[in-house]
Structures are given as C-alpha cells and as structure tokens.
Design an enzyme around this catalytic site. Structure first.
Site, PDB file in Angstrom:
ATOM      1  N   GLY A  15      39.777  31.525  54.307  1.00 55.49           N
ATOM      2  CA  GLY A  15      40.564  31.354  53.102  1.00 55.49           C
ATOM      3  C   GLY A  15      42.041  31.472  53.379  1.00 55.49           C
ATOM      4  N   GLY A  17      44.645  30.984  50.501  1.00 51.83           N
ATOM      5  CA  GLY A  17      45.463  30.935  49.292  1.00 51.83           C
ATOM      6  C   GLY A  17      46.572  31.966  49.391  1.00 51.83           C
ATOM      7  N   ASN A  18      47.131  32.381  48.260  1.00 49.54           N
ATOM      8  CA  ASN A  18      48.241  33.331  48.337  1.00 49.54           C
ATOM      9  C   ASN A  18      47.795  34.683  48.886  1.00 49.54           C
ATOM     10  OD1 ASN A  18      46.803  34.016  45.994  1.00 49.54           O
ATOM     11  ND2 ASN A  18      48.635  34.557  44.850  1.00 49.54           N
ATOM     12  N   TRP A  19      46.605  35.167  48.478  1.00 46.55           N
ATOM     13  CA  TRP A  19      46.126  36.454  48.973  1.00 46.55           C
ATOM     14  C   TRP A  19      45.679  36.336  50.431  1.00 46.55           C
ATOM     15  CZ3 TRP A  19      46.819  41.071  49.505  1.00 46.55           C
ATOM     16  CH2 TRP A  19      45.863  42.091  49.573  1.00 46.55           C
ATOM     17  N   LYS A 125      37.262  39.120  44.546  1.00 44.83           N
ATOM     18  CA  LYS A 125      37.041  39.862  43.309  1.00 44.83           C
ATOM     19  C   LYS A 125      36.263  38.998  42.325  1.00 44.83           C
ATOM     20  CE  LYS A 125      41.061  42.822  44.007  1.00 44.83           C
ATOM     21  NZ  LYS A 125      42.405  43.228  43.591  1.00 44.83           N
ATOM     22  N   LYS A 209      38.015  44.594  36.763  1.00 47.52           N
ATOM     23  CA  LYS A 209      39.384  44.864  36.294  1.00 47.52           C
ATOM     24  C   LYS A 209      40.084  43.592  35.846  1.00 47.52           C
ATOM     25  CE  LYS A 209      41.696  43.132  39.937  1.00 47.52           C
ATOM     26  NZ  LYS A 209      42.931  42.309  39.989  1.00 47.52           N
ATOM     27  N   ARG A 273      48.367  37.852  37.560  1.00 42.63           N
ATOM     28  CA  ARG A 273      48.274  36.496  37.013  1.00 42.63           C
ATOM     29  C   ARG A 273      47.345  36.430  35.803  1.00 42.63           C
ATOM     30  NH1 ARG A 273      45.368  32.977  41.628  1.00 42.63           N
ATOM     31  NH2 ARG A 273      47.162  33.678  42.810  1.00 42.63           N
ATOM     32  N   LYS A 300      42.404  28.782  40.610  1.00 40.98           N
ATOM     33  CA  LYS A 300      41.581  29.202  39.474  1.00 40.98           C
ATOM     34  C   LYS A 300      41.655  30.712  39.273  1.00 40.98           C
ATOM     35  CE  LYS A 300      39.139  26.738  37.579  1.00 40.98           C
ATOM     36  NZ  LYS A 300      39.395  25.903  36.383  1.00 40.98           N
ATOM     37  N   GLN A 302      39.931  34.143  38.560  1.00 40.05           N
ATOM     38  CA  GLN A 302      38.591  34.677  38.772  1.00 40.05           C
ATOM     39  C   GLN A 302      38.075  35.406  37.532  1.00 40.05           C
ATOM     40  OE1 GLN A 302      36.856  33.998  41.923  1.00 40.05           O
ATOM     41  NE2 GLN A 302      38.538  32.588  41.626  1.00 40.05           N
TER      42      GLN A 302
END
EC number: 1.1.1.8
Length: 346
Positions: A15, A17-19, A125, A209, A273, A300, A302
């Site tokens: 992966g 993405g940003n994370w 998450k 959360k 976000r 997207k 989550q």
C-alpha cells in the site's frame, strides 16, 4: 529476530496512500538503524499516471509520492514496485496498509507465494462482514495467508506523522517475539510505540473510532459547541467498548486507554478526514461519494463502510437499539437521515 535461515528480515509495504507513504518514511529509516533488517524496503504501489509519468517512476526517482503525500521526502531505500507478487517475493515481514475493501483480493494474489517464516502487521482500520459474521482484517489476512498477524493502530494523522510531529501508537500482538521486532521497525523518538498482547482490542478500537469521528463531524457541521462534541465522544467510546466486549472474548479494558483507544478517538474527532467530510456533509448535503472525490483526491473513507458493516452485524443480532450512535451514523450516511438526528436519536 532473523528468518529461519538466519538472514536479515526483508520488509514489504503493501500500500502507498498517504498513510502507507508516511509509514514508509519511518520504516525506511529504521531498517538502517537495526542490523536485523535488510536495508531495502519494497513498497507495492497501484500504478497510476501523473502528468504522463508512472507514479512508481516518480517515487523511485524523486522519492516523493506526489499524489498522496506531496512535499514529503521518502527514504531512497524505499523502492516502489507495481507488481504485488514481485514485491512480496522473499519478504519475511508484510506491512498491510491498503483500504480494507481490497484486502481479500490482494491476499488472493499473493496466497501461496510467501516464505514459510513470513508474518504480517496490519495498519488497516476497518472490519469485514463474512457469511460467519464479524471478521477483523487481521483475521482475514491470517486465514487467507496462514501467517501470524499483528496490528498497529493509534492517534496517527498521516501528514502529522510524516512531518515528524510527536505522537504515540499501539501495536497489538499475539506472539511476543513478533511484537518486539515490530516495535523496532516502527518506534522512533517522535513516533512512540507501546506494544500490548491484545490484537482484537487494538484493532476494534482502530476500526470503530472512525464511526465516532463521523458523528463528531456531524456535530461540527450543525455548529454545536464543545459540550455537545464531548458528549458525542463519550457516548461513542462507550459504544466502542460495549460492541468490542459483546463480540470478542478476552479484550482488555486497559486497551481502550492506549493510543489506539481514547487518544485516537480524540484526534480523529478533532482533526481527521472523517470529521472533515462529515462536517461538509452536514453543511452542504452532498453525498460522501461526491465529497471523497472533491476532498480526498478519490481516496475512500473507511468509516462510512465500517458503519454499514457494524449496522449489518447489529441487525443480525437484533441489537441496533442498544447502539444508538452507531445506528444513527449509519442512517445518516446511507438512508439520507438529517444529520441533526445525531443529537436527537441518541
């Protein structure tokens, strides 16, 4: 601890993405600090074209993910790879950091292609709904690939981590040996890791959360004050704890006071976000699909997906009324219920 043949640990990040990009910065630097790790980190990137150039080419030459984490330099030893099978070849550690709806298909592509000593850690998450009911992402990975899976969850906004702003995170492990190696892989002076033997508790906190953060965002969009938001957060944490104990045995109460619990709820309800898009939904009435395109560069959320899956589980067990916040968030997201119901219906 090295693999079965004694060679160094080989890390693969699944992966980007940003994370995923933010965490690659930490991993890329940490493997250079600890002799048990190989110095090259492979990162699987879903190939895209940015201004006519392949994203993998941009990452490998400019050392920056210009689409998902712009203006942040990545270590040069993090190597982007568009082929998932090639990326996981010979890896002893897999770091999963992809949207949770793509976990199943990704695991299918690499099943049977991993080393016997490979294990994984999930930074994803979310939860999954299977025919048998609730399934955590770590369980889905473990069952699909027949490997041990730990998790990492915490109050970790990707860009803040990438900017090296101090924060904490929580690793949940089954095997203490794996917990130790993962702590070495992720811990820094600004990204403080605490490891606990409670995979399910840590992971459920990380997934649930996001639903609470949507509720907090609706409150912001309704222009309610800090008292209201605090009440929503408290009710949300209570439902997180109740849901976790209802569907999983052995979850530790103290896990909810780790970074993955209270701290993650707070930061996401004020700066994440999910809060931002939920606020925009309450202010504009636009759908979450449209807001994702406008505000997340196509990525997207989550939490909206998780709220739907939670609602399905609660409906199956006939207990939606016991979770008014979770149920109301679902109805706002998927049944066009007015966001004001986040106050009136809980």
């Amino acid at each position: 601890m090295p693999g079965i043949s004694g060679e160094k640990e080989k890390v693969c990040i699944i992966g980007s993405g940003n994370w995923g990009s933010a965490i690659s910065k930490i991993i890329g630097k940490n493997v250079l600090l600890h002799p048990e790790f190989s110095t090259t980190v492979k990162m699987w990137v879903y190939e895209e074209y940015i201004n006519g150039r392949k994203l993998t080419e941009i990452i490998n030459t400019c050392h920056e993910n210009v689409k998902y984490l712009p203006n942040i330099k990545l270590p040069s030893n993090v190597v982007a790879c568009p082929d998932i099978v090639e990326c996981v070849e010979n890896a002893t550690i897999l770091v999963f950091v992809i949207p949770h709806q793509f976990v199943k298909s990704t695991c299918e592509k690499i099943r049977g292609k991993l080393r016997a000593d490979c294990r994984a850690i999930s930074l994803i998450k979310g939860i999954d709904i299977s025919k048998g009911g609730l399934l955590l992402i770590s369980e889905e990975i473990r069952k699909s690939l027949s490997i041990d899976v730990s998790v990492l969850m915490g109050a970790n906004v990707a860009r803040e981590v990438a900017l090296e702003q101090f924060c904490e995170t929580t690793i949940g492990y089954n095997d203490p040996v794996n917990g130790e190696i993962f702590k070495k892989l992720f811990n820094t002076n600004y990204f403080r890791v605490n490891a606990v033997q409670d995979v399910s508790g840590v992971e459920l906190c990380g997934a649930l959360k996001n639903v609470v953060a949507l509720a907090a965002g609706f409150v912001d969009g309704l222009k309610m004050g800090s008292n209201t938001k605090a009440a929503i957060i408290r009710i949300g944490i209570a439902e997180m704890k109740k849901f976790s104990h209802m569907f999983y045995i052995g979850i530790k109460n103290e896990t909810f006071f780790e970074s993955c619990g209270v701290a993650d709820v707070i930061t996401t309800c004020y700066g994440g976000r999910h809060r931002k898009l939920a606020e925009a939904h309450a202010l504009t009435g636009k759908s979450f699909d449209d807001l994702e395109k406008e505000m997340l560069n196509g990525q997207k959320l989550q939490g909206t997906i998780t709220s739907k899956e939670i609602y399905q589980i609660l409906t199956q067990h006939g207990c939606t009324e016991e979770f008014p916040l979770f149920t109301t968030v679902y109805r706002i997201c998927y049944e066009n219920l007015c966001p004001s119901h986040i106050i009136h219906d809980i």
